[in-house]
Design an enzyme around this catalytic site. Structure first.
Site, PDB file in Angstrom:
ATOM      1  N   HIS A  54       0.842  -1.200   0.000  1.00  0.00           N
ATOM      2  CA  HIS A  54       0.000   0.000   0.000  1.00  0.00           C
ATOM      3  C   HIS A  54       0.869   1.238   0.000  1.00  0.00           C
ATOM      4  CE1 HIS A  54       0.738  -0.607   4.301  1.00  0.00           C
ATOM      5  NE2 HIS A  54       0.255   0.589   4.577  1.00  0.00           N
ATOM      6  N   HIS A  56       1.365   3.920   1.984  1.00  0.00           N
ATOM      7  CA  HIS A  56       1.912   4.660   3.138  1.00  0.00           C
ATOM      8  C   HIS A  56       3.440   4.745   3.085  1.00  0.00           C
ATOM      9  CE1 HIS A  56      -1.966   4.005   5.677  1.00  0.00           C
ATOM     10  NE2 HIS A  56      -2.027   5.114   4.957  1.00  0.00           N
ATOM     11  N   ASP A  58       5.696   4.590   5.287  1.00  0.00           N
ATOM     12  CA  ASP A  58       6.506   3.609   6.017  1.00  0.00           C
ATOM     13  C   ASP A  58       6.546   2.259   5.288  1.00  0.00           C
ATOM     14  OD1 ASP A  58       3.728   3.396   6.831  1.00  0.00           O
ATOM     15  OD2 ASP A  58       4.366   2.053   8.442  1.00  0.00           O
ATOM     16  N   HIS A  59       5.974   2.201   4.085  1.00  0.00           N
ATOM     17  CA  HIS A  59       6.044   0.985   3.254  1.00  0.00           C
ATOM     18  C   HIS A  59       6.642   1.269   1.880  1.00  0.00           C
ATOM     19  CE1 HIS A  59       3.529  -1.347   6.124  1.00  0.00           C
ATOM     20  NE2 HIS A  59       3.273  -0.106   6.501  1.00  0.00           N
ATOM     21  N   HIS A 112      -7.623  -0.544   5.145  1.00  0.00           N
ATOM     22  CA  HIS A 112      -6.540   0.245   5.743  1.00  0.00           C
ATOM     23  C   HIS A 112      -6.243   1.396   4.780  1.00  0.00           C
ATOM     24  CE1 HIS A 112      -2.946   1.225   7.994  1.00  0.00           C
ATOM     25  NE2 HIS A 112      -2.210   1.112   6.909  1.00  0.00           N
ATOM     26  N   ASP A 129      -0.302  -3.823   6.146  1.00  0.00           N
ATOM     27  CA  ASP A 129      -1.006  -3.359   7.346  1.00  0.00           C
ATOM     28  C   ASP A 129      -2.474  -3.789   7.336  1.00  0.00           C
ATOM     29  OD1 ASP A 129       1.365  -2.170   7.963  1.00  0.00           O
ATOM     30  OD2 ASP A 129       0.659  -0.102   7.803  1.00  0.00           O
ATOM     31  N   HIS A 167       4.344  -4.796  10.402  1.00  0.00           N
ATOM     32  CA  HIS A 167       4.868  -4.236  11.647  1.00  0.00           C
ATOM     33  C   HIS A 167       5.022  -5.305  12.728  1.00  0.00           C
ATOM     34  CE1 HIS A 167       4.306   0.153  10.787  1.00  0.00           C
ATOM     35  NE2 HIS A 167       3.392  -0.306   9.952  1.00  0.00           N
TER      36      HIS A 167
HETATM   37 FE    FE Z   1       2.520   0.759   8.220  1.00  0.00          FE
HETATM   38 ZN    ZN Z   2      -0.005   1.565   6.548  1.00  0.00          ZN
END
Ligand code: FE
Ligand code: ZN
Length: 251
Positions: A54, A56, A58-59, A112, A129, A167
């Site tokens: 996805h 985001h 942090d990915h 998400h 996530d 995570h």
């Molecule tokens: Fe994340």
């Molecule tokens: Zn995420």
């Protein structure tokens, strides 16, 4: 030959994963380039693909640097292509994907984010996530009904499917699960193993679908104990799911 998978901790609690299949080598959800580059060079592996579950940051935060350094091809959700940095190949459920001579199953699992996908490679599900060990992602771009449908889709994967999450939230997810289902013996035993592993500085990955179905409260909306804890014995599945998600948001 089956694929080789390496867990690469990134940022404070993110996981990227190297997936090696013959000459092909992918990284799933690189938050940042540094730890990925280090894990690759420690093994003498050359990166060929970057997979994103996805959009985001942090990915996807490592996409552009890794793409530039290695000439890797960026593969992500076609329906969210506009939000995936450097995307070359957009995939969806009907397209699937081909990696190192293997058919990769792509599952569209929105909620998400609208575009969230899960890659299933050789019996390994990379769930980002959407599904966490004993947990699930927050509903940033969807509602309880949408997430319940997405998780139900993942529950149709074989029980032996390994689950690699975005995570390391496992221990706190397990503490929350115990507040709803303290009598679940599989959950109690799993928490002992997770606490031991985390205490020794080890990852809790991977899980598998069978274990998630036995211990993850978000997949267990029909559990009589969970329903009793919530006072929702007669409610529909989506309502129970929504209440579990609401409580976890403030746990
Ligand atoms: Fe994340
Ligand atoms: Zn995420």
């Amino acid at each position: 030959m089956s694929v080789e998978i390496v867990v690469v901790p990134c940022l404070s609690d993110n996981y990227a994963y190297l997936v090696k299949a013959g000459d092909a080598c992918a990284v799933v959800d690189p938050s940042e380039p540094g730890p990925v580059t280090a894990a690759l060079s420690a093994r003498g592996w050359r990166l060929t693909h970057i997979l994103n579950t996805h959009h985001h940051l942090d990915h996807t935060g490592g996409n552009l640097a890794l793409k530039q350094a290695a000439g890797a091809i960026v593969v992500g959700p076609g329906k969210d292509a506009a939000r995936i940095p450097g995307i070359d190949v957009g995939v969806d459920e009907s397209s699937g994907w081909d990696f190192g001579g293997r058919k990769v199953q792509v599952l569209e699992v929105p909620a998400h984010t609208r575009g969230s996908i899960t890659f299933v490679i050789d019996g390994n599900a990379f769930t980002g996530d959407t599904l966490f060990a004993m947990g699930c992602g927050r509903l940033f771009e969807g509602d309880p009904g949408m997430m319940w449908a997405s998780l139900s889709k993942l529950m149709r994967l074989p029980d032996a499917t390994k689950v690699w999450c975005g995570h390391e939230y496992t221990e706190s997810n397990g503490r929350f699960a115990l507040t709803l289902e303290a009598g679940n013996q599989a959950l109690q035993e799993r928490m002992k193993r997770v606490r031991a592993a985390r205490g020794a500085g080890q990852t809790s990955m991977p899980s598998d679908m069978g274990l998630e179905k036995a211990t993850n409260p978000f997949l267990r909306v029909s559990s009589p104990e969970i329903r009793k804890s919530l006072g929702m014995e007669q409610a529909g599945d989506v309502a129970v799911f929504g209440e579990i998600r609401r409580r976890k948001d403030s746990f």
